[in-house]
Design an enzyme around this catalytic site. Structure first.
Site, PDB file in Angstrom:
ATOM      1  N   HIS A  46       5.085   7.820  -8.671  1.00 39.93           N
ATOM      2  CA  HIS A  46       3.791   7.430  -9.226  1.00 39.93           C
ATOM      3  C   HIS A  46       3.273   8.414 -10.274  1.00 39.93           C
ATOM      4  O   HIS A  46       2.343   8.093 -11.016  1.00 39.93           O
ATOM      5  CB  HIS A  46       2.766   7.214  -8.105  1.00 39.93           C
ATOM      6  CG  HIS A  46       2.215   8.465  -7.489  1.00 39.93           C
ATOM      7  ND1 HIS A  46       2.672   8.974  -6.302  1.00 39.93           N
ATOM      8  CD2 HIS A  46       1.237   9.309  -7.896  1.00 39.93           C
ATOM      9  CE1 HIS A  46       1.997  10.069  -5.994  1.00 39.93           C
ATOM     10  NE2 HIS A  46       1.119  10.305  -6.950  1.00 39.93           N
ATOM     11  N   ASP A  77       8.778   6.579  -3.365  1.00 40.86           N
ATOM     12  CA  ASP A  77       7.899   7.294  -4.286  1.00 40.86           C
ATOM     13  C   ASP A  77       8.528   8.597  -4.778  1.00 40.86           C
ATOM     14  O   ASP A  77       7.851   9.613  -4.909  1.00 40.86           O
ATOM     15  CB  ASP A  77       6.529   7.569  -3.655  1.00 40.86           C
ATOM     16  CG  ASP A  77       5.461   7.876  -4.707  1.00 40.86           C
ATOM     17  OD1 ASP A  77       5.686   7.573  -5.894  1.00 40.86           O
ATOM     18  OD2 ASP A  77       4.411   8.440  -4.351  1.00 40.86           O
ATOM     19  N   GLY A 151      -2.886  15.441  -8.833  1.00 44.54           N
ATOM     20  CA  GLY A 151      -2.231  16.459  -9.639  1.00 44.54           C
ATOM     21  C   GLY A 151      -1.245  17.275  -8.840  1.00 44.54           C
ATOM     22  O   GLY A 151      -0.266  17.798  -9.370  1.00 44.54           O
ATOM     23  N   SER A 153       0.548  15.875  -6.647  1.00 40.03           N
ATOM     24  CA  SER A 153       1.638  14.940  -6.377  1.00 40.03           C
ATOM     25  C   SER A 153       2.914  15.381  -7.071  1.00 40.03           C
ATOM     26  O   SER A 153       2.918  15.685  -8.262  1.00 40.03           O
ATOM     27  CB  SER A 153       1.266  13.533  -6.854  1.00 40.03           C
ATOM     28  OG  SER A 153       0.214  13.003  -6.096  1.00 40.03           O
ATOM     29  N   GLY A 206      17.817  -9.389   6.057  1.00 39.64           N
ATOM     30  CA  GLY A 206      16.969 -10.573   6.049  1.00 39.64           C
ATOM     31  C   GLY A 206      15.973 -10.688   7.173  1.00 39.64           C
ATOM     32  O   GLY A 206      15.597 -11.807   7.558  1.00 39.64           O
ATOM     33  N   VAL A 207      15.531  -9.548   7.711  1.00 32.15           N
ATOM     34  CA  VAL A 207      14.539  -9.596   8.777  1.00 32.15           C
ATOM     35  C   VAL A 207      13.390  -8.647   8.455  1.00 32.15           C
ATOM     36  O   VAL A 207      13.532  -7.699   7.681  1.00 32.15           O
ATOM     37  CB  VAL A 207      15.140  -9.211  10.149  1.00 32.15           C
ATOM     38  CG1 VAL A 207      16.254 -10.165  10.539  1.00 32.15           C
ATOM     39  CG2 VAL A 207      15.621  -7.765  10.162  1.00 32.15           C
ATOM     40  N   SER A 208      12.242  -8.924   9.046  1.00 34.15           N
ATOM     41  CA  SER A 208      11.136  -7.973   9.031  1.00 34.15           C
ATOM     42  C   SER A 208      11.101  -7.300  10.394  1.00 34.15           C
ATOM     43  O   SER A 208      11.465  -7.901  11.411  1.00 34.15           O
ATOM     44  CB  SER A 208       9.806  -8.682   8.750  1.00 34.15           C
ATOM     45  OG  SER A 208       9.585  -9.736   9.662  1.00 34.15           O
TER      46      SER A 208
END
Length: 294
Positions: A46, A77, A151, A153, A206-208
């Site tokens: 980010h 991230d 900052g 980060s 293919g699953v959560s």
């Protein structure tokens, strides 16, 4: 102890950089980064995702230099920048996991105007989840009470041995003293692939899934449980299945799934072991390429 901390800070600060650049909407963006090797810096996605070339890096007592974006990953991230070879000693990644309560220090450039800053705190939580882009979350992050501000980060979170235990990533805006860092084991998994390929490719069965406590489980710990299926890739996986192993690798937490389902799993025949109706069951799957929301 005071002299030891001063020496540690002096060494770590020299390997920590401020990152600046113009964003696509013509604002000035900034953040922090740290030297992983003579030519590569680690930062947050980010920090750099909205920057346009050129991206600039400045390390203590050095002139500002131009950096090249090597690769970035929204899901963790993390991002990597390349600079001309630098002779400052790089920071080392901690191989052992952080421990709850251990002393740590956060480095960076808070608000983009206070370079070479450091704050002291402890590891105040482990295996936290941090909301990220696209409705997903960054899992197994470190919680710390080190003072972290915008900052910071991308800067390193280090232990008293001087090794990096995480990358400062975010804070809770509705609280005080709750900051988060992406852990070293995630960095060691993601950064080499970013350097080699410029991005991360992941497989999906293919699953959560979600963390759940299983009724009757004497261990009393949370397990990774299938909460829904999204495609034919899931094979015979069912809602309520407890994931035990994928491709022969044990699954105990979210980061295990991220580690296992790499680019080499895409299109392969993979055995998934689950706990179902009081017994271990093997399900065969052919993982597909995970499509990023970004």
């Amino acid at each position: 102890m005071n002299e030891e901390i001063v020496a540690l800070v002096d060494q770590t600060v020299q390997s920590t950089a401020i990152v600046t650049g113009q964003t696509r909407d013509f604002n000035e963006g900034s953040g922090s980064a740290w030297l992983l090797s003579s030519s590569y810096l680690v930062t947050n996605n980010h920090v750099v995702e909205h920057m346009v070339e050129p991206i600039w890096v400045r390390m203590p007592n050095q002139d500002e230099i131009r950096a090249t974006l090597v690769g970035r990953d929204e899901l963790t991230d993390l991002a990597v920048l390349r600079i001309p070879e630098n002779h400052v000693t790089p920071l080392e990644l901690r191989q052992s996991p952080p421990r709850l309560g251990e002393i740590c220090l956060a480095f960076g450039s808070p608000l983009g105007v206070f370079p070479e800053s450091v704050s002291l705190g402890i590891v105040s939580g482990l295996s936290r989840s941090l909301p990220a882009t696209g409705g997903r979350a960054i899992h197994d992050v470190i919680q710390t009470d080190c003072a972290i501000n915008p900052g910071n980060s991308g800067g390193p979170l280090v232990g008293v041995d001087g090794r990096v235990i995480g990358v400062n990533t975010a804070i809770r805006n509705d609280a005080a003293g709750i900051g988060f860092a992406v852990p070293a084991d995630t960095i060691s998994l993601i950064v080499p692939e970013l350097i080699q390929h410029g991005g991360i490719e992941r497989a999906s069965v293919g699953v959560s899934v979600a963390n759940r406590k299983i009724q009757g489980d004497r261990a009393g710990v949370q397990r990774i449980v299938v909460t829904g299926t999204r495609s034919n890739t899931a094979g015979d996986l069912r809602r309520g299945d407890v994931l035990l192993a994928i491709g022969g690798f044990g699954v105990r937490k979210y980061s295990d799934i991220t580690r296992i389902l790499g680019r080499d799993m895409i299109g392969a025949n993979v055995s998934v072991m689950v706990w179902r109706d009081g017994a271990e069951v093997e399900v065969l799957c052919v993982p597909s390429r995970l499509v990023s929301d970004g």
